[in-house]
Write a protein that holds these residues in place. Sequence first.
Motif, short mmCIF file in Angstrom:
data_model
loop_
_atom_site.label_atom_id
_atom_site.label_comp_id
_atom_site.label_asym_id
_atom_site.label_seq_id
_atom_site.Cartn_x
_atom_site.Cartn_y
_atom_site.Cartn_z
N LEU A 276 0.85 -1.19 0.00
CA LEU A 276 0.00 0.00 0.00
C LEU A 276 0.88 1.24 0.00
N LEU A 277 0.76 2.05 -1.05
CA LEU A 277 1.40 3.36 -1.09
C LEU A 277 0.45 4.37 -0.47
N THR A 278 0.84 4.97 0.64
CA THR A 278 -0.06 5.83 1.40
C THR A 278 -0.09 7.25 0.83
N GLY A 279 -1.06 8.01 1.33
CA GLY A 279 -1.22 9.40 0.93
C GLY A 279 -2.35 9.64 -0.03
N PHE A 280 -2.98 8.55 -0.52
CA PHE A 280 -4.01 8.68 -1.54
C PHE A 280 -5.33 8.02 -1.14
N THR A 281 -5.42 7.61 0.12
CA THR A 281 -6.68 7.11 0.66
C THR A 281 -7.38 8.29 1.34
N PRO A 282 -8.64 8.13 1.74
CA PRO A 282 -9.37 9.26 2.35
C PRO A 282 -8.70 9.83 3.60
N GLU A 283 -7.85 9.05 4.25
CA GLU A 283 -7.16 9.56 5.44
C GLU A 283 -6.15 10.65 5.09
N GLY A 284 -5.71 10.70 3.81
CA GLY A 284 -4.73 11.70 3.41
C GLY A 284 -3.47 11.61 4.25
N GLY A 285 -3.02 12.75 4.75
CA GLY A 285 -1.80 12.77 5.55
C GLY A 285 -2.03 12.59 7.04
N ARG A 286 -3.27 12.36 7.46
CA ARG A 286 -3.55 12.27 8.90
C ARG A 286 -2.79 11.16 9.61
N PRO A 287 -2.56 10.00 8.98
CA PRO A 287 -1.79 8.96 9.69
C PRO A 287 -0.38 9.40 10.05
N MET A 288 0.15 10.43 9.38
CA MET A 288 1.51 10.89 9.67
C MET A 288 1.53 11.97 10.75
N GLU A 289 0.38 12.27 11.34
CA GLU A 289 0.34 13.33 12.36
C GLU A 289 0.88 12.88 13.70
N SER A 290 0.84 11.58 13.97
CA SER A 290 1.39 11.06 15.22
C SER A 290 1.69 9.59 15.06
N LEU A 291 2.52 9.07 15.96
CA LEU A 291 2.84 7.65 15.93
C LEU A 291 1.58 6.82 16.16
N ASP A 292 0.76 7.21 17.12
CA ASP A 292 -0.45 6.44 17.42
C ASP A 292 -1.40 6.41 16.24
N ALA A 293 -1.54 7.57 15.56
CA ALA A 293 -2.43 7.63 14.39
C ALA A 293 -1.93 6.70 13.30
N PHE A 294 -0.63 6.65 13.11
CA PHE A 294 -0.10 5.77 12.07
C PHE A 294 -0.28 4.30 12.44
N VAL A 295 -0.03 3.97 13.69
CA VAL A 295 -0.17 2.57 14.11
C VAL A 295 -1.61 2.11 13.92
N ASP A 296 -2.58 2.96 14.25
CA ASP A 296 -3.98 2.60 14.02
C ASP A 296 -4.26 2.40 12.54
N PHE A 297 -3.79 3.31 11.72
CA PHE A 297 -3.98 3.22 10.27
C PHE A 297 -3.34 1.96 9.70
N ALA A 298 -2.06 1.78 10.02
CA ALA A 298 -1.33 0.63 9.47
C ALA A 298 -1.92 -0.68 9.95
N GLY A 299 -2.32 -0.73 11.22
CA GLY A 299 -2.89 -1.96 11.75
C GLY A 299 -4.12 -2.40 11.00
N ALA A 300 -4.95 -1.42 10.60
CA ALA A 300 -6.17 -1.76 9.85
C ALA A 300 -5.84 -2.38 8.51
#
Length: 305
Positions: free
Chosen positions: A238-262
């Motif tokens: 998965l190349l990120t940055g183009f899903t509806p989440e946009g750049g939000r997963p990169m705002e914090s470690l916790d946000a990314f872990v939640d995103f990536a885990g899904a």
Amino acid sequence: MVMRLSTVILPVRRWSEGGREQWVRAEELGFHTAYTYDHLSWRVPFRDGPWFGAVPTLTAAAAATERVRLGTLVTSPNFRHPVTLTKDLLSLDDISDGRVTLGIGAGGTGFDATALGQEPWTPRERADRFGEFVPLIDRLLTEDSVSHRGIHYSADEARNIPGCVQRPRLPFAVAATGPRGMRIAARYGQSWVTTGDPKLFDSGTPEQSADAVRGQISRLGAACDEIGRDPGTVEKVLLTGFTPEGGRPMESLDAFVDFAGAYFALGIDEIVVHAPIPGTIFAADEKVFERIATEALGQLAERPA
């Protein structure tokens, strides 16, 4: 399942003005692969700024690093010919001592589509070319001498000796969502690349995006079943940055872990994040980016299955 985290370094910095340091730092941070886009130029705001060639950049990166894998994400037929591209890839694979992955896709309708003076190809024309492009590169990278007379591409005793360091050839990461592209990924890809469903980027939800990727993985599996291939042997990227989440997963470690885990739960094996570029859609805090690189996989591994 082995979870991997990789990065994309857009070729927008002079090598002497931070370009080299980005690739070295990607290796130090432990990324599995450091990719770059293979375009002649890209969308605004990059269209009117610095943009360097993918193959020379990756060659320099190969000389500056020792362990991190390197690759394009992605190369397309828009301005490439299989014969000349293969010679570059063979050389890059040698210089990097077998650390190269070819990310490859059908191309789009952006600036690359008309840079050589041609009219943009229709979706059908892009699919037709892609269907000839990938099998010919496969042959060129695995056979010493290749002759081919196709509708779009030809080769006349094209020689690629001594062949790739990686055997039988360097791996392909095939970007595809449509049925024809999925069949190419199933037959030729060591991995498959998605950016999600582009129709959902502006108005979709994360749940809809996850459902779309789940459906794509299912269709890839069906394409593998058609040729008797185990879908588990095709890695999912998965190349990120183009899903509806946009750049939000990169705002914090916790946000990314939640995103990536899904997405790992859906069957994605490798997630690719963009190295931060201020003032663009890839803007992110450098410290957060580095924490994601060094801590995210550990946190994901500790989560209950």
